[in-house]
Design a protein around this motif. Structure first.
Motif, PDB file in Angstrom:
ATOM      1  N   ASN A  76       0.856  -1.183   0.000  1.00 11.77           N
ATOM      2  CA  ASN A  76       0.000   0.000   0.000  1.00 11.77           C
ATOM      3  C   ASN A  76       0.895   1.237   0.000  1.00 11.77           C
ATOM      4  O   ASN A  76       2.077   1.163   0.365  1.00 11.77           O
ATOM      5  N   ASP A  77       0.330   2.347  -0.394  1.00 12.03           N
ATOM      6  CA  ASP A  77       1.078   3.591  -0.511  1.00 12.03           C
ATOM      7  C   ASP A  77       1.722   3.976   0.835  1.00 12.03           C
ATOM      8  O   ASP A  77       1.033   4.065   1.859  1.00 12.03           O
ATOM      9  N   GLY A  78       3.029   4.222   0.804  1.00 12.58           N
ATOM     10  CA  GLY A  78       3.750   4.534   2.040  1.00 12.58           C
ATOM     11  C   GLY A  78       3.289   5.842   2.665  1.00 12.58           C
ATOM     12  O   GLY A  78       3.155   5.946   3.887  1.00 12.58           O
ATOM     13  N   GLY A  79       3.018   6.837   1.843  1.00 14.75           N
ATOM     14  CA  GLY A  79       2.551   8.121   2.370  1.00 14.75           C
ATOM     15  C   GLY A  79       1.239   7.978   3.124  1.00 14.75           C
ATOM     16  O   GLY A  79       1.066   8.541   4.208  1.00 14.75           O
ATOM     17  N   CYS A  80       0.323   7.181   2.577  1.00 13.04           N
ATOM     18  CA  CYS A  80      -0.959   6.954   3.262  1.00 13.04           C
ATOM     19  C   CYS A  80      -0.742   6.255   4.602  1.00 13.04           C
ATOM     20  O   CYS A  80      -1.462   6.493   5.568  1.00 13.04           O
ATOM     21  N   MET A  81       0.267   5.384   4.653  1.00 14.41           N
ATOM     22  CA  MET A  81       0.486   4.599   5.882  1.00 14.41           C
ATOM     23  C   MET A  81       1.116   5.430   7.001  1.00 14.41           C
ATOM     24  O   MET A  81       1.034   5.069   8.165  1.00 14.41           O
ATOM     25  N   PHE A  82       1.785   6.550   6.640  1.00 19.35           N
ATOM     26  CA  PHE A  82       2.511   7.295   7.671  1.00 19.35           C
ATOM     27  C   PHE A  82       2.069   8.746   7.838  1.00 19.35           C
ATOM     28  O   PHE A  82       2.711   9.505   8.560  1.00 19.35           O
ATOM     29  N   GLY A  83       0.999   9.145   7.178  1.00 20.00           N
ATOM     30  CA  GLY A  83       0.401  10.457   7.444  1.00 20.00           C
ATOM     31  C   GLY A  83       1.388  11.602   7.359  1.00 20.00           C
ATOM     32  O   GLY A  83       1.971  11.839   6.304  1.00 20.00           O
ATOM     33  N   VAL A  84       1.604  12.317   8.464  1.00 26.95           N
ATOM     34  CA  VAL A  84       2.429  13.537   8.442  1.00 26.95           C
ATOM     35  C   VAL A  84       3.926  13.258   8.513  1.00 26.95           C
ATOM     36  O   VAL A  84       4.734  14.170   8.445  1.00 26.95           O
ATOM     37  N   VAL A  85       4.309  11.985   8.650  1.00 24.02           N
ATOM     38  CA  VAL A  85       5.738  11.674   8.778  1.00 24.02           C
ATOM     39  C   VAL A  85       6.406  11.734   7.393  1.00 24.02           C
ATOM     40  O   VAL A  85       5.928  11.106   6.444  1.00 24.02           O
ATOM     41  N   PRO A  86       7.513  12.490   7.262  1.00 21.53           N
ATOM     42  CA  PRO A  86       8.177  12.586   5.952  1.00 21.53           C
ATOM     43  C   PRO A  86       8.723  11.241   5.477  1.00 21.53           C
ATOM     44  O   PRO A  86       9.188  10.433   6.277  1.00 21.53           O
ATOM     45  N   ARG A  87       8.671  11.046   4.177  1.00 25.07           N
ATOM     46  CA  ARG A  87       9.168   9.799   3.581  1.00 25.07           C
ATOM     47  C   ARG A  87      10.621   9.517   3.980  1.00 25.07           C
ATOM     48  O   ARG A  87      11.010   8.370   4.194  1.00 25.07           O
ATOM     49  N   GLU A  88      11.405  10.577   4.064  1.00 27.12           N
ATOM     50  CA  GLU A  88      12.809  10.452   4.446  1.00 27.12           C
ATOM     51  C   GLU A  88      12.960   9.633   5.743  1.00 27.12           C
ATOM     52  O   GLU A  88      13.922   8.890   5.899  1.00 27.12           O
ATOM     53  N   LEU A  89      12.011   9.766   6.636  1.00 17.54           N
ATOM     54  CA  LEU A  89      12.076   9.041   7.909  1.00 17.54           C
ATOM     55  C   LEU A  89      11.507   7.626   7.796  1.00 17.54           C
ATOM     56  O   LEU A  89      12.100   6.672   8.273  1.00 17.54           O
ATOM     57  N   TRP A  90      10.318   7.472   7.160  1.00 16.54           N
ATOM     58  CA  TRP A  90       9.702   6.127   7.177  1.00 16.54           C
ATOM     59  C   TRP A  90      10.377   5.155   6.236  1.00 16.54           C
ATOM     60  O   TRP A  90      10.345   3.940   6.450  1.00 16.54           O
ATOM     61  N   GLN A  91      11.027   5.668   5.169  1.00 20.96           N
ATOM     62  CA  GLN A  91      11.550   4.725   4.184  1.00 20.96           C
ATOM     63  C   GLN A  91      12.769   3.943   4.678  1.00 20.96           C
ATOM     64  O   GLN A  91      13.133   2.937   4.079  1.00 20.96           O
ATOM     65  N   ARG A  92      13.359   4.386   5.791  1.00 25.68           N
ATOM     66  CA  ARG A  92      14.502   3.625   6.322  1.00 25.68           C
ATOM     67  C   ARG A  92      14.082   2.206   6.712  1.00 25.68           C
ATOM     68  O   ARG A  92      14.779   1.241   6.438  1.00 25.68           O
ATOM     69  N   ASN A  93      12.950   2.103   7.389  1.00 26.61           N
ATOM     70  CA  ASN A  93      12.479   0.773   7.806  1.00 26.61           C
ATOM     71  C   ASN A  93      11.421   0.191   6.888  1.00 26.61           C
ATOM     72  O   ASN A  93      11.050  -0.976   7.024  1.00 26.61           O
ATOM     73  N   HIS A  94      10.906   1.006   5.972  1.00 29.98           N
ATOM     74  CA  HIS A  94       9.823   0.551   5.085  1.00 29.98           C
ATOM     75  C   HIS A  94      10.110   1.027   3.665  1.00 29.98           C
ATOM     76  O   HIS A  94       9.466   1.975   3.187  1.00 29.98           O
ATOM     77  N   PRO A  95      11.089   0.417   3.002  1.00 29.54           N
ATOM     78  CA  PRO A  95      11.462   0.884   1.662  1.00 29.54           C
ATOM     79  C   PRO A  95      10.300   0.782   0.672  1.00 29.54           C
ATOM     80  O   PRO A  95       9.587  -0.226   0.644  1.00 29.54           O
ATOM     81  N   ALA A  96      10.110   1.842  -0.110  1.00 28.85           N
ATOM     82  CA  ALA A  96       9.009   1.870  -1.071  1.00 28.85           C
ATOM     83  C   ALA A  96       9.464   1.323  -2.414  1.00 28.85           C
ATOM     84  O   ALA A  96      10.629   1.439  -2.788  1.00 28.85           O
ATOM     85  N   ASP A  97       8.529   0.722  -3.154  1.00 33.52           N
ATOM     86  CA  ASP A  97       8.847   0.229  -4.501  1.00 33.52           C
ATOM     87  C   ASP A  97       8.612   1.342  -5.528  1.00 33.52           C
ATOM     88  O   ASP A  97       8.368   2.499  -5.147  1.00 33.52           O
ATOM     89  N   GLU A  98       8.682   1.007  -6.811  1.00 34.39           N
ATOM     90  CA  GLU A  98       8.584   2.047  -7.847  1.00 34.39           C
ATOM     91  C   GLU A  98       7.202   2.688  -7.908  1.00 34.39           C
ATOM     92  O   GLU A  98       7.018   3.728  -8.528  1.00 34.39           O
ATOM     93  N   HIS A  99       6.218   2.074  -7.262  1.00 31.25           N
ATOM     94  CA  HIS A  99       4.879   2.681  -7.188  1.00 31.25           C
ATOM     95  C   HIS A  99       4.637   3.355  -5.834  1.00 31.25           C
ATOM     96  O   HIS A  99       3.488   3.573  -5.454  1.00 31.25           O
ATOM     97  N   ASN A 100       5.721   3.609  -5.092  1.00 31.55           N
ATOM     98  CA  ASN A 100       5.643   4.230  -3.753  1.00 31.55           C
ATOM     99  C   ASN A 100       4.934   3.359  -2.726  1.00 31.55           C
ATOM    100  O   ASN A 100       4.455   3.860  -1.708  1.00 31.55           O
ATOM    101  N   ARG A 101       4.864   2.070  -3.016  1.00 38.55           N
ATOM    102  CA  ARG A 101       4.167   1.184  -2.081  1.00 38.55           C
ATOM    103  C   ARG A 101       5.171   0.512  -1.145  1.00 38.55           C
ATOM    104  O   ARG A 101       6.272   0.143  -1.570  1.00 38.55           O
ATOM    105  N   ILE A 102       4.765   0.311   0.096  1.00 41.88           N
ATOM    106  CA  ILE A 102       5.603  -0.437   1.042  1.00 41.88           C
ATOM    107  C   ILE A 102       4.973  -1.813   1.283  1.00 41.88           C
ATOM    108  O   ILE A 102       3.775  -2.001   1.080  1.00 41.88           O
ATOM    109  N   ARG A 103       5.828  -2.753   1.711  1.00 42.55           N
ATOM    110  CA  ARG A 103       5.313  -4.094   1.972  1.00 42.55           C
ATOM    111  C   ARG A 103       4.661  -4.136   3.349  1.00 42.55           C
ATOM    112  O   ARG A 103       5.210  -3.622   4.328  1.00 42.55           O
TER     113      ARG A 103
END
Ligand SMILES: [Zn+2]
Length: 294
Positions: free
Chosen positions: A24-51
């Motif tokens: 599912n979309d990483g931005g939707c999963m983390f609300g106001v948290v910047p991608r720079e922070l969440w992507q360390r533990n939840h890398p996004a794929d080419e569609h911005n989705r995290i596992r």
């Protein structure tokens, strides 16, 4: 399929079932948290989705088998399956690996009625027809959640619940609306938290001084244990923050087991306070150690 991991909580056994991974979309999963922070533990794929995972604890007590949430199931269209990178759903195989028949499940407790929690209450047969997946289970759903899911005029809520009529129709005779806290069997309770949806509920197990809580979508992954880390879907994120802080503090103090709805590495864990920082211990089913919440 290998039998799902199990933990003992007092006299009860809890099997940590999953309906499989999805994205599912990483931005939707983390609300106001910047991608720079969440992507360390939840890398996004080419569609911005995290596992993500679809964790559905099964609480076994004597003859009762209480399933908490049901994942996505197999009802999605081919296009939706691609969007969410989900297949047929693993829940039936996970149950079979425990030698439990769908008809042996006595209760299904739904935290709320979003498609990734209630989709598995039905199974699509080869004919295309949807049938109740757990034909003898009482399906416990908060009355307020049912009302909003069935009848909201709000555009955003209608979209969030557009699958609900299709999912609830085959189980109509099995639905048991509940209001507020409900003891399901001795030692197993449903408790309303709100936050994610107005009537979102969690399940708490207590037996012989030991505890387990499935925090569902108020703490969907280990990263969401931190106060401001909440989903963009939350209708009342401040309420989510208060509720999760309360439960996590009790979990730390009383050495509870907790499980999250969507963590792709941690099925269940205990939480410790290490000099003001929440750390995980006794992690069940992660591929690599996840000791620190950065
Ligand atoms: Zn969810």
């Amino acid at each position: 399929m290998e039998a799902p991991p199990q933990i003992n909580v007092g006299a009860l056994t809890i099997a940590l079932l999953t309906d499989g991974f999805w994205r599912n979309d990483g931005g939707c999963m983390f609300g106001v948290v910047p991608r720079e922070l969440w992507q360390r533990n939840h890398p996004a794929d080419e569609h911005n989705r995290i596992r993500l995972n679809l964790t559905c604890p099964l609480i076994i007590k004597g003859k009762d088998a209480i399933l908490v949430d049901t994942g996505i199931g197999n009802r999605l269209s081919a296009v939706e399956r691609q969007i969410f990178a989900h297949g047929e759903g693993w829940l039936p195989d996970a149950l079979a690996a425990l030698k439990i028949e769908p008809g042996d499940v006595t209760y299904v407790v739904l935290s709320h009625l979003h498609f990734d929690h209630c989709g598995g209450i039905v199974r699509r047969r080869p004919s295309g027809r949807l049938e109740a997946a757990f034909p003898r289970a009482r399906h416990l759903i908060q009355r307020g959640e049912l009302e909003v899911a069935r009848g909201s005029r709000n555009e955003r809520l209608r979209a969030a619940y557009r699958h609900v009529a299709e999912c609830l129709e085959p189980i109509a005779g099995l639905i048991e609306p509940i209001v507020g806290t409900r003891e399901i069997v001795p030692g197993v309770k449903a408790l309303v938290t709100g936050g994610h949806t107005t009537d979102h509920q969690i399940v708490l197990v207590q037996s012989n001084g030991q505890h387990f809580a499935h925090l569902a979508d108020i703490v969907p992954t280990r990263s969401h244990m931190k106060g401001p880390w909440n989903q963009a879907y939350d209708l009342d994120p401040l309420r989510t923050m208060e509720e999760k802080a309360g439960y996590l503090n009790r979990a730390i103090e009383q050495r509870w087991w907790v499980s999250f709805a969507h963590d792709d590495r941690v099925l269940a864990t205990r939480v410790n306070n290490d000099r003001g920082k929440m750390v995980l211990s006794d992690i069940v089913d992660c591929r690599e150690p996840v000791a620190e919440i950065e």
